[in-house]
Design an enzyme around this catalytic site. Structure first.
Site, PDB file in Angstrom:
ATOM      1  CG  ASN A   1      48.444  29.459-133.783  1.00  0.00           C
ATOM      2  OD1 ASN A   1      47.731  29.324-133.349  1.00  0.00           O
ATOM      3  ND2 ASN A   1      49.024  30.237-134.620  1.00  0.00           N
ATOM      4  CE  LYS A   2      44.254  30.466-131.102  1.00  0.00           C
ATOM      5  NZ  LYS A   2      44.737  30.518-132.962  1.00  0.00           N
TER       6      LYS A   2
END
Ligand SMILES: Cc1ncc(COP(=O)(O)O)c(C=O)c1O
Length: 386
Positions: free
Chosen positions: A186-187
């Site tokens: 999710n970065k």
């Protein structure tokens, strides 16, 4: 007709990433090799500082562990960090047998409070571990000043902070001892799992490279043995298995090329939220200093006093409307391990505690369409305006 669920986060993987991974799979070299090396080189080129070394690892957690290990942190030492973070930030200190000293945040920025850091320093303190929470730089000038005055090391947890700037300089190029980025799914860029440790300290870099792969010091061995055969290596320490595969690095190579476009989209979504929520009973995310950049990994809102419903109910209502939200974070002082080990109570962390009770994180990712963004805006407005 019910609309599709809008998840809290999604990675953006395109044909370029898929082709690069397929190329790796066909190449016969799938673990750490040429693409990991190229990803490290591209990463330092992106940071634009020739004095930096980048060490690709299989998670930010691994990178933080390696950085602290290379700095010699061990039993009897204390490392100061924020209670308002993910447990990875602090757990690495415990891997090394050192102790974690948790401190409160600045309620305006949700970042570690430099005054709390200074107040927590003891003769055992060896390092400070700030987190650039949500993608907003911590107060690095103050923290680096404190570290300099007290002879402490600084390792930045930059898991959220690509491409954050601080005082006009990219996080990763600041005057800390080491800085660690995350490429978790999710970065702001992702390799599935992965991370990058960057440092200007040549000894730290050499130790981290060795410990990244079982403590096998092949590079140093090469320097001393000009005629070394390909199979030979020396084990110089009980190292770890923290190397990044070339399959993951292939993703990273292409994701890094798209970072500027990703950042533009994130900024546009954050600006749309800011505009839509300006008149609601909310505390909106803090803005970066003029001229600086927020990476907008997370868009965290806090319900203000006039909000008609509490945080947990708010998240439930968002979910019922088909929108995923999250909370960053349940502060460490509330988790049984940290609470019990250090006998922590919420009253020690009033700002983190209050923020936690009122905060939630809205979806913010590059694959959101304008209609998705509008849907989040309309739902939040409907819940808070009635
Ligand atoms: C603040 C912070 N630090 C460290 C980490 C660990 O990153 P990784 O999953 O790459 O080990 C995370 C992951 O979400 C994080 O949010």
């Amino acid at each position: 007709m019910t609309r599709a669920f809008l998840p809290f986060a999604l990675p953006e993987i395109g044909e370029e990433e898929i082709a690069e991974v397929v190329d790796t799979l066909r190449s016969g070299w799938i673990t750490t090799g040429p693409k990991s090396k190229r990803f490290e080189a591209d990463f330092t080129a992106f940071l634009g500082d020739a004095a930096l070394q980048a060490i690709a690892v299989n998670s930010a957690t691994a990178g933080l562990h390696l950085a602290l290990e290379a700095l010699g942190i061990g039993p009897g030492d204390e490392v100061i960090t924020t209670t308002h973070t993910f447990t990875a930030t602090a757990e690495v200190v415990r891997y090394l047998g050192a102790d974690v000293v948790l401190v409160d945040i600045d309620p305006a920025t949700l970042n570690i409070d430099p005054r709390a850091v200074e107040a927590a320093i003891t003769p055992r303190t060896k390092a400070v571990l700030p987190v650039h929470y949500a993608g907003l730089a911590a107060d690095m000038p103050a923290l680096l000043g404190i570290a300099r005055r007290h002879g402490l090391k600084v390792v930045e947890d930059a898991a959220h902070a690509l491409p954050t700037t601080c005082g006009g300089a990219l996080v990763g190029t600041l005057a800390s001892d080491a800085c660690v980025f995350s490429f978790y799914a999710n970065k702001t860029i992702t390799t599935g799992e992965g991370g990058m440790l960057v440092t200007r300290d040549a000894a730290l870099a050499e130790r981290a490279r060795t410990m990244r792969l079982h403590g096998m010091n092949r590079d140093a061995f090469d320097r001393f043995t000009a005629t070394v055969p390909a199979w030979a290596y020396a084990v110089v320490a009980p190292g770890f298995k923290y190397n990044l595969t070339d399959i993951a690095a292939a993703l990273g190579l292409q994701q890094l090329k798209r970072l500027a476009a990703f950042q533009q989209r994130r900024e546009a979504i954050a600006a749309a939220y800011d505009a839509a929520f300006a008149d609601l009973p909310l505390v909106l995310p803090p803005r970066p200093a003029p001229g600086d950049r927020h990476a907008w990994h997370l868009y965290v809102i806090r319900l203000a006093d006039g909000a008609p419903l509490a945080r947990d109910r708010f998240i439930e209502r968002m979910f019922e409307a088909g929108i995923g939200c999250s909370v960053h974070y349940i502060p460490l002082h509330l988790h049984p391990y940290w609470r019990d080990r250090y006998k922590l109570v919420p009253a020690q962390f009033p700002h983190s505690q209050q923020a936690y009770e009122r905060m939630l994180t809205l979806p913010l990712y590059t694959r959101m369409s304008d209609a998705d963004v509008a849907r989040v805006c309309d739902t939040v407005r409907a819940l808070l305006r009635g």
